[in-house]
Design an enzyme around this catalytic site. Structure first.
Site, PDB file in Angstrom:
ATOM      1  N   ARG B  55       0.810  -1.219   0.000  1.00 35.66           N
ATOM      2  CA  ARG B  55       0.000   0.000   0.000  1.00 35.66           C
ATOM      3  C   ARG B  55       0.842   1.268   0.000  1.00 35.66           C
ATOM      4  O   ARG B  55       0.538   2.210  -0.729  1.00 35.66           O
ATOM      5  CB  ARG B  55      -1.007  -0.001   1.147  1.00 35.66           C
ATOM      6  CG  ARG B  55      -0.395  -0.078   2.531  1.00 35.66           C
ATOM      7  CD  ARG B  55      -1.467  -0.017   3.604  1.00 35.66           C
ATOM      8  NE  ARG B  55      -2.434  -1.097   3.448  1.00 35.66           N
ATOM      9  CZ  ARG B  55      -3.729  -0.976   3.694  1.00 35.66           C
ATOM     10  NH1 ARG B  55      -4.221   0.164   4.075  1.00 35.66           N
ATOM     11  NH2 ARG B  55      -4.523  -2.010   3.553  1.00 35.66           N
ATOM     12  N   THR B  56       1.912   1.303   0.763  1.00 35.12           N
ATOM     13  CA  THR B  56       2.752   2.501   0.763  1.00 35.12           C
ATOM     14  C   THR B  56       3.468   2.658  -0.579  1.00 35.12           C
ATOM     15  O   THR B  56       3.577   3.752  -1.123  1.00 35.12           O
ATOM     16  CB  THR B  56       3.776   2.429   1.914  1.00 35.12           C
ATOM     17  OG1 THR B  56       3.073   2.255   3.140  1.00 35.12           O
ATOM     18  CG2 THR B  56       4.611   3.682   1.994  1.00 35.12           C
ATOM     19  N   LYS B  83      22.922  -8.591   3.965  1.00 35.75           N
ATOM     20  CA  LYS B  83      22.276  -7.489   4.680  1.00 35.75           C
ATOM     21  C   LYS B  83      23.081  -6.198   4.739  1.00 35.75           C
ATOM     22  O   LYS B  83      22.667  -5.169   4.253  1.00 35.75           O
ATOM     23  CB  LYS B  83      21.978  -7.934   6.121  1.00 35.75           C
ATOM     24  CG  LYS B  83      20.550  -8.322   6.347  1.00 35.75           C
ATOM     25  CD  LYS B  83      20.228  -8.408   7.831  1.00 35.75           C
ATOM     26  CE  LYS B  83      20.956  -9.523   8.504  1.00 35.75           C
ATOM     27  NZ  LYS B  83      20.667  -9.632   9.927  1.00 35.75           N
ATOM     28  N   ARG B 105      11.867   2.350   2.179  1.00 33.66           N
ATOM     29  CA  ARG B 105      11.209   1.622   3.276  1.00 33.66           C
ATOM     30  C   ARG B 105      12.210   0.559   3.713  1.00 33.66           C
ATOM     31  O   ARG B 105      12.729  -0.192   2.868  1.00 33.66           O
ATOM     32  CB  ARG B 105       9.919   0.985   2.762  1.00 33.66           C
ATOM     33  CG  ARG B 105       9.395  -0.193   3.607  1.00 33.66           C
ATOM     34  CD  ARG B 105       8.883   0.221   4.969  1.00 33.66           C
ATOM     35  NE  ARG B 105       7.719   1.076   4.882  1.00 33.66           N
ATOM     36  CZ  ARG B 105       6.460   0.679   5.110  1.00 33.66           C
ATOM     37  NH1 ARG B 105       6.225  -0.574   5.413  1.00 33.66           N
ATOM     38  NH2 ARG B 105       5.477   1.530   5.025  1.00 33.66           N
ATOM     39  N   HIS B 135       7.553   7.312  10.165  1.00 31.04           N
ATOM     40  CA  HIS B 135       6.883   7.186   8.881  1.00 31.04           C
ATOM     41  C   HIS B 135       6.216   8.532   8.616  1.00 31.04           C
ATOM     42  O   HIS B 135       5.004   8.689   8.761  1.00 31.04           O
ATOM     43  CB  HIS B 135       5.846   6.056   8.975  1.00 31.04           C
ATOM     44  CG  HIS B 135       5.284   5.623   7.664  1.00 31.04           C
ATOM     45  ND1 HIS B 135       5.604   6.210   6.465  1.00 31.04           N
ATOM     46  CD2 HIS B 135       4.395   4.634   7.365  1.00 31.04           C
ATOM     47  CE1 HIS B 135       4.944   5.601   5.492  1.00 31.04           C
ATOM     48  NE2 HIS B 135       4.202   4.642   6.010  1.00 31.04           N
TER      49      HIS B 135
END
Lengths: 437, 320
Positions: B55-56, B83, B105, B135
């Protein structure tokens, strides 16, 4: 063997005194120096300087064997010499772990062959640092390395029974257990000191109670079994308070503080730069002040660096992915001078105690931390409180550059270091070292 | 305007209002038949998502496309890069491709700031959620939604009381909202079990309550946070049933709200845990509208960061 005349420095009080070093030992001090011998000696100008017993570090990660891309015994020895150290204590978390006589002897011999300072291995308490089965502590004590200090540093011996047994067992050879105090349950995935800053940054908190509860348990265990406990890198005001209480009850406990915990607080994490990520974490300014007070009044016995080299890629990443730790051998004196002596909290004699005499006594390093007097083995450090310098991570002797002090200015410098009578550092620069990294 | 948007605390009061006012103009674009402005034509915007968040991501993508930017979606999750290296390597790759803005994100708190402070990329960095930190565009769209309903879309949020309910400890939405809503003059009340409030929360510009029932009658908006099931395994609360009993928004609690109070949720919802389906779908709920407003607010942020207009008129004329 070349002889050296350290000239015009101050040992104690404010009396200038010359020191002659010949054949590895102090050949004379002050008016007792033979004039002919003095003229033959190489002169080391120490005017305005302090002459101290060589520094002794009880907590050094030299990374060899197994992690030589971060540091080797040789490169770490160079960093130590540059920082004024004549003895370091190599932590056991290598690959393989220093949990057998074979590995500690290997590290000991690597130190001998580097020849820039004594490298005394610290043995693991438990096999593989796993916190359960005891390592062969007796075999390590009887080895050529004569290990007396044991630690699972990086890991806490959290099992109370294992800790009790270790404390009891080392009484056989007057050993000492150095505990990394960190309750593993309270600190799972923890990233930084738990408090206002961690709340704001959304980084998982590392509560001070996780350290303090282990220290409290351990001092009671040490008292119960009548053994010696050394608390590694104390970071909290509460930890200092518990140790102070334990000492007042006669518990045989000693403790160390790192230079970075004396200087930096948890606000540094606001940058999210993992150069400030360290275990145990940077705490609040209130804790910093309590650590300074504890070191001043002797509750904390020694300064230990917890020198922890890491390759660049382990820090050039997001905070959570980064390794814990920072290098510290080359900046330790300057920080202790700045925070403790310049501020009036410690005298020069007390600095010599916290950085040399006390650590040598705790670990039993007999040729270190001795009074500079005729016949003593010449392990000596000369520091200039008025020689300012700026830390440059590209100029460190360590193989790794992970210093949080980059670009900071300090007012005092290590000018010269003598190890067993031979200079390893003169005029702030390494001498006689093989530059093989 | 600032160069990056990493935290709600980057915003001054004036900047926050400018974003809301600009978003209002952008909303008109979204309502018109041709939902597009030429403003960012030729600019490249990268959606750099290390965590799944459909959704973001699509909200930012829609926002960028409505401003005519070229959008590259980079889903780093599951890529083989290890990572630690991946953030730097990926950022340098994007830099080499000439990204004007990176919307990131990431699961690590501070990752957006690391990217902005590094020399790995020169583009503007927009934080689309970093770990349990912040956020900021979510807070902006929440403020926008609250203002629209309760202050007819004008000015700040003075005089309003807003409750944020649930897992404050792990919520980036809560952190950004506390900063932004209080900046805009609202009174914020955090409601949670003590285990889900961060130690040190006293320093935040918010009141704290453990009792949802006593708070609800005072508030003009109530924002329910998602409670993740795995928190139970870490002993933050005993059972889902007990959590719902004390902190869930249900029909009974709905009736204690002021008549004009609105119900919000950043999504995705756990229907039946922090909010019942009945409440989520009720007339008081503005949850779907939050999604719509998200696009307008993100258009405003992209526009202000990249087109760099100081105020007012929007290039390409919204008034059409």
């Amino acid at each position: 063997m070349t002889s050296y005349l350290i000239s015009g420095g101050v040992m104690s009080g404010d009396q200038q005194v010359d020191i002659l070093i010949a054949n590895g030992v102090v050949a004379g001090v002050g008016s007792a120096i033979d004039a002919t011998a003095a003229t033959r000696a190489v002169k080391v100008d120490a005017k305005g300087c302090r002459v101290l017993p060589g520094f002794v570090d009880l907590h050094t990660h030299l990374r060899e064997p197994g992690l030589e891309e971060s540091e080797t015994v040789a490169s770490g020895s160079r960093a130590a010499a540059k920082g004024g150290y004549t003895a370091v204590s190599a932590m056991a978390n290598t690959f393989p772990v220093a949990d057998t006589a074979g590995v500690v002897e290997q590290v000991y011999r690597l130190g001998k062959s580097a020849g820039l300072c004594d490298v005394f291995p610290i043995g693991a308490i438990t096999q593989g640092l796993q916190g359960s089965a005891l390592a062969e502590l007796g075999a390590m004590a009887d080895s050529e390395a004569k290990v007396r200090m044991f630690s699972d540093d990086g890991n806490c011996v959290s099992d109370s029974v294992v800790m009790r047994r270790a404390l009891e067992y080392v009484k056989k050879f007057n050993g000492i257990i150095a505990q990394h105090a960190q309750d593993p349950y309270l600190t799972k995935d923890s990233q930084m000191n738990e408090g206002a800053v961690s709340a704001r940054l959304g980084l998982k908190g590392w509560p001070s109670v996780a350290e303090e509860s282990i220290i409290a348990r351990d001092v009671l265990l040490a008292q119960h079994v009548g053994s010696r406990l050394h608390v590694c890198h104390v970071t909290t005001a509460g930890g200092v308070e518990i140790i102070r209480w334990a000492k007042s009850r006669g518990v045989n406990v000693t403790a160390e503080v790192t230079p970075h915990h004396l200087l930096l607080n948890d606000e540094r994490a606001s940058s999210y730069d993992p150069i400030y990520k360290v275990n145990p974490p940077l705490r609040t300014q209130e804790d910093v002040l309590a650590l300074r007070a504890g070191l001043a009044d002797g509750t904390i016995d020694v300064v230990a660096t917890d020198h922890a080299p890491h390759p660049a890629e382990n820090k050039e990443c997001e905070w959570q992915a980064a390794s814990f730790g920072m290098i510290g051998l080359e900046t330790a004196f300057s920080i202790v001078y700045e925070t403790m002596v310049k501020s009036g909290l410690l005298s020069w004699d007390q600095l010599a105690d916290r950085m040399s005499i006390a650590p040598a006594r705790i670990a039993g390093y007999e040729s270190h931390g001795q009074k500079i007097a005729k016949g003593a083995i010449a392990n000596i450090t000369v520091v200039d409180p008025n020689r300012a310098w700026k830390v440059d991570r590209d100029l460190v002797a360590s193989k790794s550059r992970n210093t949080p002090f980059h670009a900071m200015k300090f007012s005092g410098s290590v000018i010269a270091t003598f190890f067993n009578g031979a200079p390893t550092v003169l005029d702030t620069k390494l001498v006689g070292a093989s530059h093989d990294n | 305007m600032m160069r990056h948007l990493l935290s709600a605390s980057d915003l001054s009061y004036e900047q926050a209002l400018l974003i809301l006012d600009t978003a209002q103009e952008m909303a008109k674009v979204s309502e018109s038949s041709v939902k597009k402005l030429p403003t960012l034509r030729g600019r490249t915007i990268v959606n750099l998502f290390f965590e799944d968040s459909t959704r973001t991501r699509i909200s930012f993508e829609a926002a960028a496309k409505r401003l005519s930017a070229d959008v590259i979606n980079f889903s780093a999750k599951g890529s083989s890069v290890s990572k630690g290296e991946s953030l730097k390597d990926t950022a340098q790759t994007l830099q080499a491709m000439g990204a004007d803005a990176v919307i990131i994100r990431h699961g690590s708190s501070g990752a957006a700031k690391r990217l902005a402070d590094s020399h790995w990329t020169s583009g503007a960095v927009i934080n689309a959620g970093d770990g349990t930190h912040e956020h900021p565009t979510q807070a902006l769209l929440d403020a926008f939604t609250i203002r629209k309903h309760l202050h007819v879309g004008v000015g700040d949020l003075r005089g309003l009381t807003i409750a944020i309910v649930g897992d404050i400890l792990h919520s980036r939405v809560a952190r950004s909202n506390v900063i932004l809503l209080s900046l805009l003059g609202a009174q914020v009340i955090l409601v949670a079990p003590p285990t889900l409030l961060p130690l040190g929360v006293e320093a935040w510009p918010a009141q704290i309550s453990y009792d949802l029932d006593s708070v609800l009658p005072q508030v003009d908006a109530v924002m329910m946070l998602r409670v993740q099931q795995e928190r139970m395994a870490d002993f933050f609360f005993p059972t889902a049933r007990e959590y719902s009993h004390y902190f869930g928004l249900n029909r009974r609690r709905l009736s204690s709200l002021k008549s004009n109070a609105i119900i919000m949720h950043p999504g995705p919802m756990n229907r039946g845990l922090e909010i019942t389906a009945e409440v989520a779908d009720s007339a008081r709920s503005v949850i779907l509208e939050q999604v719509t407003n998200g696009v307008s607010v993100r258009m405003a942020v992209l526009y202000l960061l990249l087109a760099g207009a100081p105020s007012g008129d929007i290039e390409g004329s919204v008034q059409v």
